[in-house]
Design a protein around this motif. Sequence first.
Motif, PDB file in Angstrom:
ATOM      1  N   ASN A  46      34.455  41.714  79.877  1.00 20.46           N
ATOM      2  CA  ASN A  46      33.755  42.371  80.965  1.00 20.46           C
ATOM      3  C   ASN A  46      32.293  41.934  80.980  1.00 20.46           C
ATOM      4  OD1 ASN A  46      33.130  44.334  82.993  1.00 20.46           O
ATOM      5  ND2 ASN A  46      32.299  45.592  81.358  1.00 20.46           N
ATOM      6  N   ILE A  47      31.737  41.767  82.179  1.00 24.62           N
ATOM      7  CA  ILE A  47      30.323  41.396  82.294  1.00 24.62           C
ATOM      8  C   ILE A  47      29.455  42.549  82.785  1.00 24.62           C
ATOM      9  CG2 ILE A  47      30.840  38.955  82.621  1.00 24.62           C
ATOM     10  CD1 ILE A  47      30.227  39.441  85.651  1.00 24.62           C
ATOM     11  N   SER A  48      30.059  43.676  83.123  1.00 29.28           N
ATOM     12  CA  SER A  48      29.302  44.821  83.625  1.00 29.28           C
ATOM     13  C   SER A  48      28.605  45.554  82.482  1.00 29.28           C
ATOM     14  CB  SER A  48      30.238  45.803  84.335  1.00 29.28           C
ATOM     15  OG  SER A  48      29.537  46.968  84.709  1.00 29.28           O
ATOM     16  N   ARG A  50      27.546  48.706  82.927  1.00 32.88           N
ATOM     17  CA  ARG A  50      27.674  50.131  83.207  1.00 32.88           C
ATOM     18  C   ARG A  50      28.350  50.859  82.053  1.00 32.88           C
ATOM     19  NH1 ARG A  50      30.423  50.402  88.877  1.00 32.88           N
ATOM     20  NH2 ARG A  50      31.734  48.871  87.867  1.00 32.88           N
ATOM     21  N   SER A  51      27.923  52.073  81.799  1.00 37.81           N
ATOM     22  CA  SER A  51      28.420  52.838  80.653  1.00 37.81           C
ATOM     23  C   SER A  51      29.912  53.148  80.750  1.00 37.81           C
ATOM     24  CB  SER A  51      27.621  54.131  80.497  1.00 37.81           C
ATOM     25  OG  SER A  51      27.804  54.954  81.637  1.00 37.81           O
ATOM     26  N   ILE A  52      30.460  53.203  81.931  1.00 40.25           N
ATOM     27  CA  ILE A  52      31.890  53.504  82.078  1.00 40.25           C
ATOM     28  C   ILE A  52      32.768  52.265  81.975  1.00 40.25           C
ATOM     29  CG2 ILE A  52      31.467  55.567  83.455  1.00 40.25           C
ATOM     30  CD1 ILE A  52      32.290  53.871  85.931  1.00 40.25           C
ATOM     31  N   ALA A  53      32.155  51.101  81.864  1.00 46.16           N
ATOM     32  CA  ALA A  53      32.906  49.846  81.842  1.00 46.16           C
ATOM     33  C   ALA A  53      33.664  49.669  80.528  1.00 46.16           C
ATOM     34  CB  ALA A  53      31.958  48.669  82.051  1.00 46.16           C
ATOM     35  N   TYR A  54      34.798  49.018  80.628  1.00 47.26           N
ATOM     36  CA  TYR A  54      35.562  48.631  79.445  1.00 47.26           C
ATOM     37  C   TYR A  54      35.088  47.252  79.002  1.00 47.26           C
ATOM     38  CZ  TYR A  54      38.612  52.658  79.592  1.00 47.26           C
ATOM     39  OH  TYR A  54      39.095  53.931  79.524  1.00 47.26           O
ATOM     40  N   ASP A  55      35.494  46.837  77.796  1.00 48.95           N
ATOM     41  CA  ASP A  55      34.972  45.607  77.205  1.00 48.95           C
ATOM     42  C   ASP A  55      35.807  44.359  77.476  1.00 48.95           C
ATOM     43  OD1 ASP A  55      32.655  46.723  75.714  1.00 48.95           O
ATOM     44  OD2 ASP A  55      34.253  47.916  74.792  1.00 48.95           O
ATOM     45  N   PHE A  56      37.105  44.539  77.652  1.00 52.58           N
ATOM     46  CA  PHE A  56      38.000  43.386  77.753  1.00 52.58           C
ATOM     47  C   PHE A  56      39.177  43.763  78.636  1.00 52.58           C
ATOM     48  CE2 PHE A  56      41.407  40.591  76.043  1.00 52.58           C
ATOM     49  CZ  PHE A  56      40.760  39.364  76.081  1.00 52.58           C
ATOM     50  N   VAL A  57      39.711  42.781  79.353  1.00 52.48           N
ATOM     51  CA  VAL A  57      40.862  43.028  80.219  1.00 52.48           C
ATOM     52  C   VAL A  57      41.929  41.969  80.001  1.00 52.48           C
ATOM     53  CG1 VAL A  57      39.903  41.742  82.166  1.00 52.48           C
ATOM     54  CG2 VAL A  57      41.583  43.539  82.600  1.00 52.48           C
ATOM     55  N   ALA A  58      43.176  42.395  80.112  1.00 54.94           N
ATOM     56  CA  ALA A  58      44.319  41.487  80.131  1.00 54.94           C
ATOM     57  C   ALA A  58      45.156  41.859  81.358  1.00 54.94           C
ATOM     58  CB  ALA A  58      45.146  41.624  78.859  1.00 54.94           C
ATOM     59  N   ILE A  59      45.526  40.841  82.131  1.00 58.26           N
ATOM     60  CA  ILE A  59      46.286  41.070  83.356  1.00 58.26           C
ATOM     61  C   ILE A  59      47.451  40.086  83.388  1.00 58.26           C
ATOM     62  CG2 ILE A  59      46.220  41.122  85.880  1.00 58.26           C
ATOM     63  CD1 ILE A  59      43.139  41.448  85.616  1.00 58.26           C
TER      64      ILE A  59
END
Length: 100
Positions: A46-48, A50-59
């Motif tokens: 993740n590049i955001s 913001r405090s609510i952002a997650y760190d990593f994504v898999a899709i």
Amino acid sequence: MIRHIVLFKFNPGIGWDHPEAIAAERSSQQVGDRVPQLLQWRTGRNISERSIAYDFVAIGLLQNEEALMDYLNHPFHRKSSELWKKISSWVIADLTETGP
């Protein structure tokens, strides 16, 4: 088709410089090559800020629910999941996709 989305959030004290985070990321990057049920596979940090952002994504994209279950039970996927369990919490969504 089923779109499988997973968002990972590091536990306190874990960051991208942590060896276990690096290992989990590397493992996730390989899932698409190692699990044949996946028609598509993308991962990324993740590049955001913001405090609510997650760190990593898999899709991922899978043909149907049977393929989803086979993916979830695949030994390499399970191994990769175990790496993330040690260092993060996560949320998932499995969406039915239709059309282009």
